[in-house]
Design a protein around this motif. Sequence first.
Motif, PDB file in Angstrom:
ATOM      1  N   GLY A 255       0.832  -1.199   0.000  1.00 59.56           N
ATOM      2  CA  GLY A 255       0.000   0.000   0.000  1.00 59.56           C
ATOM      3  C   GLY A 255       0.858   1.238   0.000  1.00 59.56           C
ATOM      4  O   GLY A 255       2.070   1.188   0.267  1.00 59.56           O
ATOM      5  N   VAL A 256       0.256   2.380  -0.315  1.00 55.83           N
ATOM      6  CA  VAL A 256       0.999   3.637  -0.361  1.00 55.83           C
ATOM      7  C   VAL A 256       0.086   4.762   0.108  1.00 55.83           C
ATOM      8  O   VAL A 256      -1.117   4.762  -0.148  1.00 55.83           O
ATOM      9  CB  VAL A 256       1.523   3.921  -1.789  1.00 55.83           C
ATOM     10  CG1 VAL A 256       0.367   4.010  -2.778  1.00 55.83           C
ATOM     11  CG2 VAL A 256       2.351   5.196  -1.822  1.00 55.83           C
ATOM     12  N   THR A 257       0.677   5.685   0.865  1.00 60.02           N
ATOM     13  CA  THR A 257      -0.014   6.886   1.325  1.00 60.02           C
ATOM     14  C   THR A 257       0.778   8.098   0.853  1.00 60.02           C
ATOM     15  O   THR A 257       1.980   8.195   1.109  1.00 60.02           O
ATOM     16  CB  THR A 257      -0.148   6.918   2.854  1.00 60.02           C
ATOM     17  OG1 THR A 257      -0.946   5.815   3.283  1.00 60.02           O
ATOM     18  CG2 THR A 257      -0.800   8.212   3.311  1.00 60.02           C
ATOM     19  N   VAL A 258       0.125   8.998   0.154  1.00 57.89           N
ATOM     20  CA  VAL A 258       0.732  10.239  -0.321  1.00 57.89           C
ATOM     21  C   VAL A 258       0.068  11.387   0.424  1.00 57.89           C
ATOM     22  O   VAL A 258      -1.160  11.513   0.410  1.00 57.89           O
ATOM     23  CB  VAL A 258       0.561  10.409  -1.837  1.00 57.89           C
ATOM     24  CG1 VAL A 258       1.257  11.673  -2.318  1.00 57.89           C
ATOM     25  CG2 VAL A 258       1.093   9.194  -2.579  1.00 57.89           C
ATOM     26  N   SER A 259       0.855  12.191   1.109  1.00 54.74           N
ATOM     27  CA  SER A 259       0.307  13.300   1.884  1.00 54.74           C
ATOM     28  C   SER A 259       1.134  14.553   1.640  1.00 54.74           C
ATOM     29  O   SER A 259       2.274  14.488   1.169  1.00 54.74           O
ATOM     30  CB  SER A 259       0.277  12.962   3.384  1.00 54.74           C
ATOM     31  OG  SER A 259       1.580  12.696   3.861  1.00 54.74           O
ATOM     32  N   VAL A 260       0.524  15.684   1.965  1.00 53.36           N
ATOM     33  CA  VAL A 260       1.176  16.983   1.840  1.00 53.36           C
ATOM     34  C   VAL A 260       1.225  17.604   3.229  1.00 53.36           C
ATOM     35  O   VAL A 260       0.293  18.301   3.638  1.00 53.36           O
ATOM     36  CB  VAL A 260       0.425  17.894   0.851  1.00 53.36           C
ATOM     37  CG1 VAL A 260       1.147  19.231   0.684  1.00 53.36           C
ATOM     38  CG2 VAL A 260       0.284  17.207  -0.504  1.00 53.36           C
ATOM     39  N   PRO A 261       2.291  17.349   3.997  1.00 56.01           N
ATOM     40  CA  PRO A 261       2.342  17.878   5.368  1.00 56.01           C
ATOM     41  C   PRO A 261       2.492  19.391   5.426  1.00 56.01           C
ATOM     42  O   PRO A 261       2.055  20.006   6.398  1.00 56.01           O
ATOM     43  CB  PRO A 261       3.580  17.183   5.964  1.00 56.01           C
ATOM     44  CG  PRO A 261       3.932  16.082   5.021  1.00 56.01           C
ATOM     45  CD  PRO A 261       3.437  16.484   3.691  1.00 56.01           C
ATOM     46  N   ALA A 262       3.138  19.990   4.433  1.00 60.27           N
ATOM     47  CA  ALA A 262       3.382  21.433   4.465  1.00 60.27           C
ATOM     48  C   ALA A 262       2.974  22.038   3.134  1.00 60.27           C
ATOM     49  O   ALA A 262       3.272  21.501   2.066  1.00 60.27           O
ATOM     50  CB  ALA A 262       4.860  21.722   4.739  1.00 60.27           C
ATOM     51  N   THR A 263       2.244  23.156   3.213  1.00 59.26           N
ATOM     52  CA  THR A 263       1.804  23.862   2.016  1.00 59.26           C
ATOM     53  C   THR A 263       2.254  25.310   2.101  1.00 59.26           C
ATOM     54  O   THR A 263       2.722  25.782   3.139  1.00 59.26           O
ATOM     55  CB  THR A 263       0.276  23.796   1.861  1.00 59.26           C
ATOM     56  OG1 THR A 263      -0.337  24.402   3.019  1.00 59.26           O
ATOM     57  CG2 THR A 263      -0.189  22.354   1.744  1.00 59.26           C
ATOM     58  N   GLY A 264       2.115  26.015   1.007  1.00 63.02           N
ATOM     59  CA  GLY A 264       2.452  27.428   0.966  1.00 63.02           C
ATOM     60  C   GLY A 264       1.645  28.109  -0.118  1.00 63.02           C
ATOM     61  O   GLY A 264       1.123  27.470  -1.048  1.00 63.02           O
ATOM     62  N   ARG A 265       1.525  29.418   0.023  1.00 64.34           N
ATOM     63  CA  ARG A 265       0.789  30.184  -0.969  1.00 64.34           C
ATOM     64  C   ARG A 265       1.554  30.218  -2.279  1.00 64.34           C
ATOM     65  O   ARG A 265       2.775  30.389  -2.305  1.00 64.34           O
ATOM     66  CB  ARG A 265       0.560  31.617  -0.469  1.00 64.34           C
ATOM     67  CG  ARG A 265      -0.463  31.687   0.659  1.00 64.34           C
ATOM     68  CD  ARG A 265      -1.848  31.419   0.119  1.00 64.34           C
ATOM     69  NE  ARG A 265      -2.843  31.351   1.210  1.00 64.34           N
ATOM     70  CZ  ARG A 265      -4.118  31.059   1.013  1.00 64.34           C
ATOM     71  NH1 ARG A 265      -4.541  30.802  -0.207  1.00 64.34           N
ATOM     72  NH2 ARG A 265      -4.956  30.992   2.024  1.00 64.34           N
ATOM     73  N   LEU A 266       0.807  30.057  -3.368  1.00 62.66           N
ATOM     74  CA  LEU A 266       1.429  30.125  -4.682  1.00 62.66           C
ATOM     75  C   LEU A 266       1.791  31.559  -5.013  1.00 62.66           C
ATOM     76  O   LEU A 266       1.145  32.513  -4.558  1.00 62.66           O
ATOM     77  CB  LEU A 266       0.478  29.575  -5.750  1.00 62.66           C
ATOM     78  CG  LEU A 266       0.164  28.087  -5.663  1.00 62.66           C
ATOM     79  CD1 LEU A 266      -0.879  27.724  -6.714  1.00 62.66           C
ATOM     80  CD2 LEU A 266       1.418  27.264  -5.884  1.00 62.66           C
ATOM     81  N   GLY A 267       2.852  31.721  -5.795  1.00 64.23           N
ATOM     82  CA  GLY A 267       3.271  33.057  -6.207  1.00 64.23           C
ATOM     83  C   GLY A 267       2.211  33.717  -7.071  1.00 64.23           C
ATOM     84  O   GLY A 267       1.559  33.082  -7.897  1.00 64.23           O
TER      85      GLY A 267
END
Length: 499
Positions: A322-334
């Motif tokens: 199995g695989v888990t893909v996550s985005v722990p940190a985000t930021g505002r796009l330019g």
Amino acid sequence: MSAGAGRLGVRAGMTVAAARARCAALVVWPWDEDAVRRATDAVSALLLIASPQVTPVAGAPGMWWIGAGGVDGVGGERGLARALHRLAGAWHPGARVGVADSCVAARAATWDYGPAEPVPDPYAEAYARYLPPAPTPPPVEAAPLPPPRGCVVVPRGGCAAYLATVPLALVQMDVEVRAGLAALGVRTAGGLAALDGGDVEARWGPAGLSAWRLARGEDRRRPGLVRVEARRSVSTELAAPSATLEPVLFLVRAALDRLVADLARDALGAATVALTLHLDVGATHTLTREVRLARPLARVAPLFERCRALLERATLPAPVCGVTVSVPATGRLGSDQGDLLSPAWHDPAAVEAAFARIRAELGPNVVVRAVARDHHRPERAGQWLPVEGVDAPSDAPSDASDAPRDVHAQSTHVPAALRLLEPAESADVAPDAVGAPTTVHWRGRALAVTRADGPERLSGEWWADPYRRDYWRCTTAAGLLLAYRDRARGGWWVQGWYD
């Protein structure tokens, strides 16, 4: 088998001869486990569009458990059923979806096509003129759109009522219990649920009691859907454990499609992408790797290239299930806007995407820049550092005298560039009386030296790599060579040439 073969009496477990005796036109296809696995992974990736929790049912190819939690904001359970039916319909025209509180009811609902669709009356228009006009009904609120044919949504808390009329064959139980109930004339799950639980346990033991509870909708089983606390994550399982990364990358791409779409709606980009591989050596044995980006990004292609390059360098201690893909940190796009037709405006994300493709193709640390170091030895007077880490303290040499300095910060005068050979190549040199080279035999050529500047004697580093050299700049017909005589080890060497 097909429904037509089933109506003729063909059943699972029959021999081919027995099946053909009931269906002469039977066509037998060999079971291809690899093809089934590839198709299962493809459908799992497709179903991730509707729900972030997808798990193929073990031992039942063609069935999936889908997480139905938290769907109130996207059309509720009916909307989820419609979405799943539409996605699965791209692979099979008779796809069926069942939504319920319990596994036993949800599985039984997939065998129910739902209420029959009304059949139009071809003579309705002909005799409508003889009927009195129907009164205009009062306005009412629009009812929620019903799920399509083949989708059944069991009301919450209504598993027992729904299972009352379900055939007993749709309730999981031991063969002995099933045979005993058939001998008693019990044909439906409701008939089993109406029996006394104590009597069922006394006759068939724990196996009978477990079947009795399932018939009442009391199902404590869970399909193993992975729930990750991260806000933005997608989890899915492979149809079978895989020792290669090809099916894993397929699911990672599908997960990124869903995550990036969610990020783009919120005007966010992924600053970090975490990949967790669930290994087939235990329920909690996982392998996690992170991709950290120089700036937030919300484009699937460069993110996938970075993830693929990261996974290809990982060593798998066990097959992946199995695989888990996550985005722990985000930021505002330019929010920089530019003129598409102006050659002076450039898209930084395009540069990042190009770098990601180069790293994915050639490996890490291949996008570098040259920096100069304050060192006497020519081979240590320059250094290649990764573009992303050239200004990081961790990339700076420990020796203060070797600190990199930006070449472009020097004066406008650009000296001749020294093209170093790595490593230096040996040569036969004929010196004169004072030791200056007169002829250099190098790479199969005898180069006459018209001018020799030197010697420049360098030595040092007795604590690490001691050296004692006499450097000469030799003007030849092939150009200006940098050669030295190694007084510590003996012999002559060509270090490089100047452009």
